[in-house]
Design an enzyme around this catalytic site. Structure first.
Site, PDB file in Angstrom:
ATOM      1  N   HIS A 206     -16.870   5.490 -10.602  1.00  0.00           N
ATOM      2  CA  HIS A 206     -15.923   4.361 -10.561  1.00  0.00           C
ATOM      3  C   HIS A 206     -15.833   3.675  -9.204  1.00  0.00           C
ATOM      4  O   HIS A 206     -15.132   2.677  -9.070  1.00  0.00           O
ATOM      5  CB  HIS A 206     -14.520   4.838 -10.962  1.00  0.00           C
ATOM      6  CG  HIS A 206     -13.841   5.639  -9.883  1.00  0.00           C
ATOM      7  ND1 HIS A 206     -14.126   6.955  -9.663  1.00  0.00           N
ATOM      8  CD2 HIS A 206     -12.924   5.293  -8.954  1.00  0.00           C
ATOM      9  CE1 HIS A 206     -13.395   7.397  -8.647  1.00  0.00           C
ATOM     10  NE2 HIS A 206     -12.662   6.398  -8.194  1.00  0.00           N
TER      11      HIS A 206
HETATM   12  C1  UD1 Z   1      -8.114   4.172  -7.272  1.00  0.00           C
HETATM   13  C2  UD1 Z   1      -8.308   4.632  -5.839  1.00  0.00           C
HETATM   14  C3  UD1 Z   1      -9.471   5.616  -5.766  1.00  0.00           C
HETATM   15  C4  UD1 Z   1      -9.285   6.751  -6.743  1.00  0.00           C
HETATM   16  C5  UD1 Z   1      -9.077   6.178  -8.133  1.00  0.00           C
HETATM   17  C6  UD1 Z   1      -8.849   7.251  -9.156  1.00  0.00           C
HETATM   18  C7  UD1 Z   1      -7.712   2.966  -4.137  1.00  0.00           C
HETATM   19  C8  UD1 Z   1      -8.250   2.110  -3.064  1.00  0.00           C
HETATM   20  N1  UD1 Z   1      -8.618   3.523  -4.941  1.00  0.00           N
HETATM   21  O1  UD1 Z   1      -9.283   3.446  -7.615  1.00  0.00           O
HETATM   22  O2  UD1 Z   1      -9.538   6.156  -4.473  1.00  0.00           O
HETATM   23  O3  UD1 Z   1     -10.432   7.580  -6.728  1.00  0.00           O
HETATM   24  O4  UD1 Z   1      -7.943   5.305  -8.099  1.00  0.00           O
HETATM   25  O5  UD1 Z   1      -8.854   6.712 -10.432  1.00  0.00           O
HETATM   26  O6  UD1 Z   1      -6.512   3.144  -4.234  1.00  0.00           O
HETATM   27  N2  UD1 Z   1      -6.989  -0.245 -14.353  1.00  0.00           N
HETATM   28  C9  UD1 Z   1      -6.527  -0.167 -15.636  1.00  0.00           C
HETATM   29  N3  UD1 Z   1      -5.510   0.680 -15.903  1.00  0.00           N
HETATM   30  C10 UD1 Z   1      -4.918   1.436 -14.958  1.00  0.00           C
HETATM   31  C11 UD1 Z   1      -5.399   1.345 -13.637  1.00  0.00           C
HETATM   32  C12 UD1 Z   1      -6.443   0.515 -13.354  1.00  0.00           C
HETATM   33  O7  UD1 Z   1      -7.031  -0.826 -16.536  1.00  0.00           O
HETATM   34  O8  UD1 Z   1      -3.991   2.195 -15.266  1.00  0.00           O
HETATM   35  C13 UD1 Z   1      -8.122  -1.140 -14.052  1.00  0.00           C
HETATM   36  C14 UD1 Z   1      -7.707  -2.451 -13.462  1.00  0.00           C
HETATM   37  O9  UD1 Z   1      -8.490  -3.447 -14.014  1.00  0.00           O
HETATM   38  C15 UD1 Z   1      -8.025  -2.317 -11.992  1.00  0.00           C
HETATM   39  C16 UD1 Z   1      -9.167  -1.329 -11.981  1.00  0.00           C
HETATM   40  O10 UD1 Z   1      -8.961  -0.497 -13.104  1.00  0.00           O
HETATM   41  O11 UD1 Z   1      -8.378  -3.524 -11.408  1.00  0.00           O
HETATM   42  C17 UD1 Z   1      -9.207  -0.498 -10.739  1.00  0.00           C
HETATM   43  O12 UD1 Z   1      -7.950   0.124 -10.495  1.00  0.00           O
HETATM   44  P1  UD1 Z   1      -7.404   0.262  -8.991  1.00  0.00           P
HETATM   45  O13 UD1 Z   1      -6.059   0.874  -9.020  1.00  0.00           O
HETATM   46  O14 UD1 Z   1      -7.582  -1.002  -8.291  1.00  0.00           O
HETATM   47  O15 UD1 Z   1      -8.393   1.267  -8.274  1.00  0.00           O
HETATM   48  P2  UD1 Z   1      -9.278   2.442  -8.836  1.00  0.00           P
HETATM   49  O16 UD1 Z   1     -10.666   1.951  -8.998  1.00  0.00           O
HETATM   50  O17 UD1 Z   1      -8.649   3.116 -10.027  1.00  0.00           O
END
Ligand code: UD1
Length: 370
Positions: A206
């Site tokens: 991811h």
């Molecule tokens: C975040 C952390 C990463 C960790 C990961 C675990 C940061 C910088 N990164 O990355 O270190 O390893 O979490 O999962 O904080 N989304 C959903 N549903 C959710 C959450 C996210 O659909 O409940 C989607 C959204 O489109 C979002 C994308 O996933 O833009 C990424 O989520 P985000 O919270 O930005 O960071 P992660 O890639 O999950």
């Protein structure tokens, strides 16, 4: 009674913080509040994991959600500051390296509230990773720095952090793993997915550096499809990765190659898959550690790791930057002896709670100096 606020936001935070909240609660010395920033909000990314862990129902939910790194960090900073002004806590506890970790530490520090950081001192020395920025800055803002490997202590010393702030306590994520391992193994989720014990690959990817660039994502799909020709591949797909695969029209190719593209799983189902895997292929930090604790071979698609102890004393191998390396991996079914890493013994959170209790000492407060 002094007030301690535990700030969590994203999936790995819940796993690292659950045993700490419980252990600090057992001291009976503090009023405790749990604040969930809402960085992760999906049922599968948040609620299901919270249920599996028996995590306390958050007292406040900030509803921050997704956005750019700046937006996510900035909105959390504003919303968490409001909570601090209302609750006036004596300590804020954060964990790991996600955006919520930095934002909550910064809000606390600006108001003179001391910060305790669980999982301090890890360094990849790759400043392009958002997590590396979050780690370094959070450590700089913290008064109590809890580490889980000797290299972390060395990193903090090299950055000039005073040794008396640093406490080598072990790994609270492994506390959670040990507590729930038996229950998770009994689920045998792999059997319902057509896999044989110790004969399948569990894949998670991811990181922006792997999935956000289309050319690289296609190279990963090539390699996973190739791997799938000789090995059963189970791939719980993070929402970020699923969105990128869908945009590149590559999900179908993986499925046609026999790769099982699953929804993100709850903690117990995922630990069930980890514990019986023949190998793990990942770019996650937490999985490198959990694989080491379980003795499962782990191949990390990154050129570096902030967790070198998982290589030296665990089961982790860095396969570098070229996704093609994935195609030739094979599940071995080998299991190494029980985890050799000192203090990854299921009791790290108790040591965190002892330090917090002692730090309040007779004056009932922690001095801030950052
Ligand atoms: C975040 C952390 C990463 C960790 C990961 C675990 C940061 C910088 N990164 O990355 O270190 O390893 O979490 O999962 O904080 N989304 C959903 N549903 C959710 C959450 C996210 O659909 O409940 C989607 C959204 O489109 C979002 C994308 O996933 O833009 C990424 O989520 P985000 O919270 O930005 O960071 P992660 O890639 O999950």
């Amino acid at each position: 009674m002094s007030t301690v606020v535990f700030a969590v936001g994203a999936r790995p935070n819940f796993v690292k913080m659950a045993p700490v909240i419980e252990a600090v609660g057992r001291t009976g010395l503090f009023r405790q509040l749990v604040v969930h920033t809402g960085q992760h909000y999906d049922e599968r990314m948040s609620a299901e994991i919270i249920d599996d862990l028996g995590f306390p129902k958050p007292d406040r939910f900030l509803g921050i959600g997704s956005g750019s790194h700046g937006e996510q960090t900035g909105f959390t900073l504003i919303a968490f500051e409001r909570v601090l002004l209302e609750e006036r806590p004596d300590l804020v506890v954060v964990s790991g390296d996600v955006n919520a970790t930095l934002a909550c530490s910064l809000a606390a520090s600006k108001l003179g509230v001391p910060v305790a950081h669980v999982e301090s001192g890890l360094r990849s020395r790759d400043w392009s990773m958002p997590e590396e920025q979050n780690r370094v800055l959070t450590d700089r803002l913290s008064e109590l720095l809890f580490t889980h490997s000797p290299d972390a202590n060395e990193n903090l010393a090299a950055e000039g952090i005073a040794a008396e702030k640093v406490h080598y306590v072990g790994n609270t994520m492994i506390d959670t793993l040990r507590r729930l391992e038996r229950q998770a193994r009994a689920r045998r989720i792999w059997a319902s997915l057509g896999a044989e014990e110790q004969d399948y690959a569990l894949v998670t990817l991811h990181r922006p550096s792997n999935v956000d660039h289309e050319e690289r994502l296609r190279a990963i799909v090539d390699a996973l499809a190739e791997l799938g020709r000789h090995t059963r591949v189970l791939f719980p797909v993070h929402p970020r990765t699923r969105a990128r695969l869908a945009a590149a029209d590559e999900l179908g190719r993986l499925e046609r190659a026999g790769v099982a593209c699953l929804e993100p799983l709850g903690y117990l189902d995922f630990l069930s898959l980890e514990s019986a895997a023949g190998m793990i292929v990942t770019d996650s930090g937490g999985l490198q550690e959990e694989a080491a604790a379980l003795g499962v071979p782990c191949y990390t698609l990154r050129p570096n790791t902030e967790r070198p102890i998982t290589i030296v004393q665990g089961t982790n191998t860095l396969i570098g930057d070229d996704p093609a390396a994935i195609a030739s991996l094979r599940p071995t079914g080998e299991r190494s002896a029980p985890c050799a890493i000192p203090l990854w013994d299921g009791r790290a959170a108790e040591r965190v709670a002892d330090v917090i209790a002692q730090s309040f000492g007779s004056v009932g407060a922690i001095a801030t100096s950052a």
